[in-house]
Design a protein around this motif. Sequence first.
Motif, short mmCIF file in Angstrom:
data_model
loop_
_atom_site.label_atom_id
_atom_site.label_comp_id
_atom_site.label_asym_id
_atom_site.label_seq_id
_atom_site.Cartn_x
_atom_site.Cartn_y
_atom_site.Cartn_z
N ARG A 265 32.77 51.98 39.47
CA ARG A 265 31.88 53.12 39.70
C ARG A 265 32.18 54.24 38.71
O ARG A 265 31.26 54.91 38.22
CB ARG A 265 32.09 53.64 41.13
N ASP A 266 33.46 54.42 38.38
CA ASP A 266 33.87 55.48 37.46
C ASP A 266 33.91 55.02 36.01
O ASP A 266 34.36 55.77 35.15
CB ASP A 266 35.26 55.99 37.87
N GLY A 267 33.48 53.79 35.74
CA GLY A 267 33.46 53.30 34.37
C GLY A 267 34.81 52.92 33.84
O GLY A 267 35.03 52.96 32.62
N ARG A 268 35.72 52.52 34.71
CA ARG A 268 37.07 52.15 34.28
C ARG A 268 37.35 50.69 34.58
O ARG A 268 36.63 50.04 35.33
CB ARG A 268 38.11 53.03 34.98
N GLU A 269 38.41 50.17 33.96
CA GLU A 269 38.83 48.80 34.22
C GLU A 269 39.21 48.65 35.69
O GLU A 269 39.95 49.46 36.24
CB GLU A 269 40.02 48.44 33.34
N GLY A 270 38.73 47.59 36.30
CA GLY A 270 39.00 47.41 37.72
C GLY A 270 40.27 46.66 38.03
O GLY A 270 40.85 46.84 39.10
N GLY A 271 40.74 45.83 37.10
CA GLY A 271 41.90 44.99 37.37
C GLY A 271 43.18 45.74 37.71
O GLY A 271 43.81 45.47 38.74
#
Length: 324
Positions: A265-271
């Motif tokens: 949602r925030d445009g960051r890597e999810g891993g």
Amino acid sequence: MTSLVTGFLRGTAAGAAGTTALNVTTQADMALRARPASGMPTATVSALAEQADVAIPGARRERQHRLEGLGGLAGTATGVAVGGLAGALRSAGVRLPAVIGAPLLGAAAMVASDLPTARLGLTDPRRWGSADWAADVVPHLAYGVATHATLAATFRADERERAEHPEGAPRSATAGSLLRAAALGAANGARSTFGSAALAWRARPGDRGAVGLLGSRVGRGGATLAALAEASGDKHPAVPPRTAAPGLAPRLALAAGGAGAAARRDGREGGPGALVAAAAAVGAAFGGQRLRAIAADRFGSDLPGAFAEDALAAGLAWWGAGRS
């Protein structure tokens, strides 16, 4: 960024390739040294079945054949599972050079295979000779080399594309985003549905993906009802412990999924956030249960500790679901 699910699936394929290399190496050793096949997988499955009070059907010979088959399946499942975990870690950004990653994967598969047999008292590695160690180390090293090489090959295209087009890649996780992921995971470890409810209430109309679905009228209502139901049912003495597999598995899944959704949602890597959240969920699950036990000893009931945990989990979930 490759998703954790995609990374896990690629890892299982790599683990299958590694398991094939392990089996080929083992069978070549048997052919060269004329040694018999190991009976340890069969003995392990038999001991586990006895501990679980599970009867293996059939007469003596039929039962032995079934145990041999189950032993082989268990070994294959171990190799595939270790590869799947390695794939999920690689999708989260953990990339090790072959000189380190291959032996590490081999050691992980070796521990996963040998630890249950040692715990069951079927073998004692401290009494192994050099030939015994070689027969175990060399095939597992072959597993590590094959698994790492397959993983690197399946991820190479994604990693090359990301290097060539960094502008389209999600932003890297920051200390702040990881702290929020840890808070969200800890909330899920205490109350498995609180994280989803917080994400639903902090969603905005333009959000997409899982957060957007949670932010809809139906998603928000369902998440809220689930959180209220869990907060009420958590106080019932018949509820099984959260540290058992049925209680811990959904906490891990919801913590990792929620943190990954918040990161995307925030445009960051999810891993990275998903891994941090899962670890925080485990710590909170065990820590919260221990604190509840301390409160029960002090106050004669665990209700004071349970209500305090409700408030803490709600606060962590609300802050963790915020935007970085």
